[in-house]
Design an enzyme around this catalytic site. Structure first.
Site, short mmCIF file in Angstrom:
data_model
loop_
_atom_site.label_atom_id
_atom_site.label_comp_id
_atom_site.label_asym_id
_atom_site.label_seq_id
_atom_site.Cartn_x
_atom_site.Cartn_y
_atom_site.Cartn_z
N ASP A 29 -11.51 -7.59 -13.77
CA ASP A 29 -11.18 -7.05 -12.45
C ASP A 29 -11.90 -7.91 -11.38
OD1 ASP A 29 -9.88 -4.66 -10.97
OD2 ASP A 29 -11.92 -4.65 -10.21
N TYR A 42 -13.45 -4.95 -0.78
CA TYR A 42 -12.03 -5.24 -0.57
C TYR A 42 -11.77 -5.66 0.87
CZ TYR A 42 -10.85 -3.36 -5.15
OH TYR A 42 -10.75 -3.16 -6.51
N HIS A 96 -6.98 -2.29 -18.76
CA HIS A 96 -7.82 -2.82 -17.69
C HIS A 96 -9.31 -2.69 -17.99
CE1 HIS A 96 -8.22 -3.98 -13.42
NE2 HIS A 96 -9.26 -3.19 -13.41
#
Length: 386
Positions: A179, A313, A364
């Site tokens: 990730d 982010y 994931h």
């Protein structure tokens, strides 16, 4: 600048645990449409059950003690407190390996890998595969948070990791991550190619997938697995990208609800464990241990870092320099687990690929879902770079 490395142990005040229980007791639950399932987001019946277990069945003190069995430290780098585990192998010739988690993960992802990677002799493996492990919490995440100034994006984090390894005396080491860790690790290779001997990633996205429309000519050259990945990427950008849009544009607005409501924080994270674990799992705990999931949530809740983690982010989206443009020259391996979406032809544009492994299991959160597969792939890959 203080470069001291300090010993650290987790010791959450009982008042914080009492406050959590009180907030869980006073949860103001929303309504839900009949038979909504997970179509509109986190299922209400599921979340009620999980929150009840969090309150009455989950033992934070036991998990706190388990994490504290590993050597932990903090140090200040570039104005931020960096928390990390540092587990040295009993094998003197072990290769240093830096493991980087992603969102909504934490160091909890790697706890089950520490023994097999650092002491393979004790876990039925070859002692020649041993690693000295450095496992930091990303800046702004959990015990490395909150961050106190703007700019903590992927590139700045990679620079901090290079300084951390230098500070620990490691001049030559490998890097692994999933990730966000699959962004930081390759960037570390670009920043410190003289030190990073090889890079291994899973749950890879930016730098390993197309970031725009794919022409019919390009589609024609893709195999069945790659076409499936491309379809997953297209579904994700239309139906699963909301969290990214919110965190990369208005993380502060989001942070109020997640910092004030433990059930809000739980719902925000658990939905991703439902959506991103392997598709064969109907519920998150079908793929990931329920206590591990809650311990991961606790590191966000107890530190109040939902907002500062989300800011990663925002900083990435507004920095303009986090899209990889060229290979670092550092040998790179991709482990593509069952529902991962990396596609080789795009990965080769920004990375020096030397190994590509496809698995039909895992998703994931491979370190939690299929730790034995991830451990095996990491061991095999780094054998050539010791």
């Amino acid at each position: 600048m203080d470069t001291t490395v300090h010993d650290f142990r987790i010791d959450i005040p009982q008042a914080d645990l009492d406050d959590l229980r009180s907030r869980l007791d006073r949860t103001r639950w929303p309504d839900e449409l009949p038979d909504a399932g997970w179509d509109y987001g986190t299922s209400l019946p599921y979340l009620r059950d999980l929150a009840a277990y969090w309150r009455d069945g989950y033992d934070w003190r036991g998990h706190e003690a388990a994490i504290n069995e590993f050597p932990q430290y903090t140090t200040e780098i570039d104005g931020a407190t960096v928390h990390f585990l540092h587990v040295r192998s009993p094998e003197p010739d072990a290769l240093p390996l830096l493991l980087t988690h992603g969102w909504p993960g934490s160091i909890v992802e790697f706890l089950g890998l520490i023994g097999p990677l650092s002491d393979p002799r004790a876990h039925g493996g070859d002692p020649a595969d041993a690693f000295h492990l450095v496992i930091p919490s990303l800046p702004g995440f959990g015990l490395s948070g909150p961050t106190r100034e703007k700019g903590w994006n992927i590139s700045r984090t990679a620079r901090a990791w290079a300084e951390l390894m230098r500070r620990l005396g490691y001049e030559r080491y490998g890097a692994q991550g999933g990730d966000l860790g699959a962004l930081v690790s390759p960037e570390l290779g670009r920043l410190a190619p003289e030190s990073v001997v090889a890079i291994h990633v899973n749950a890879a996205s930016v730098g390993f997938i197309p970031l725009g429309p794919v022409s019919e000519e390009e589609r024609a050259g893709l195999d069945e697995r790659e076409l499936r990945s491309l379809a997953s990427i297209e579904r994700f950008t239309t139906d699963g990208f909301g969290y990214n849009v919110q965190q990369s544009t208005r993380p502060q607005t989001l942070s109020y609800g997640l910092t004030d409501s433990p059930v809000g924080q739980l719902a925000w994270i658990v939905e991703k464990f439902k959506e991103w674990t392997h598709s064969s799992a109907e519920l998150p705990e079908d793929a990931v241990d329920r206590d591990a999931l809650l311990t991961n949530v606790m590191l966000y809740w107890l530190t109040g870092t939902a907002g500062s983690a989300a800011r990663m982010y925002y900083e990435n989206g507004h920095s303009g320099d986090w899209f990889p443009v060229s290979p670092s020259g550092v040998p790179t391996a991709v482990a593509n687990f069952g529902d991962d979406v990396a596609i080789r032809r795009w990965a080769e544009q920004a990375n020096t690929l030397v190994r590509w492994t496809e698995f039909d299991r895992g998703g994931h959160f491979a370190a939690l879902e299929v730790p034995e597969l991830l451990t095996g792939d990491v061991r095999e890959f780094f054998r050539s770079y010791r």
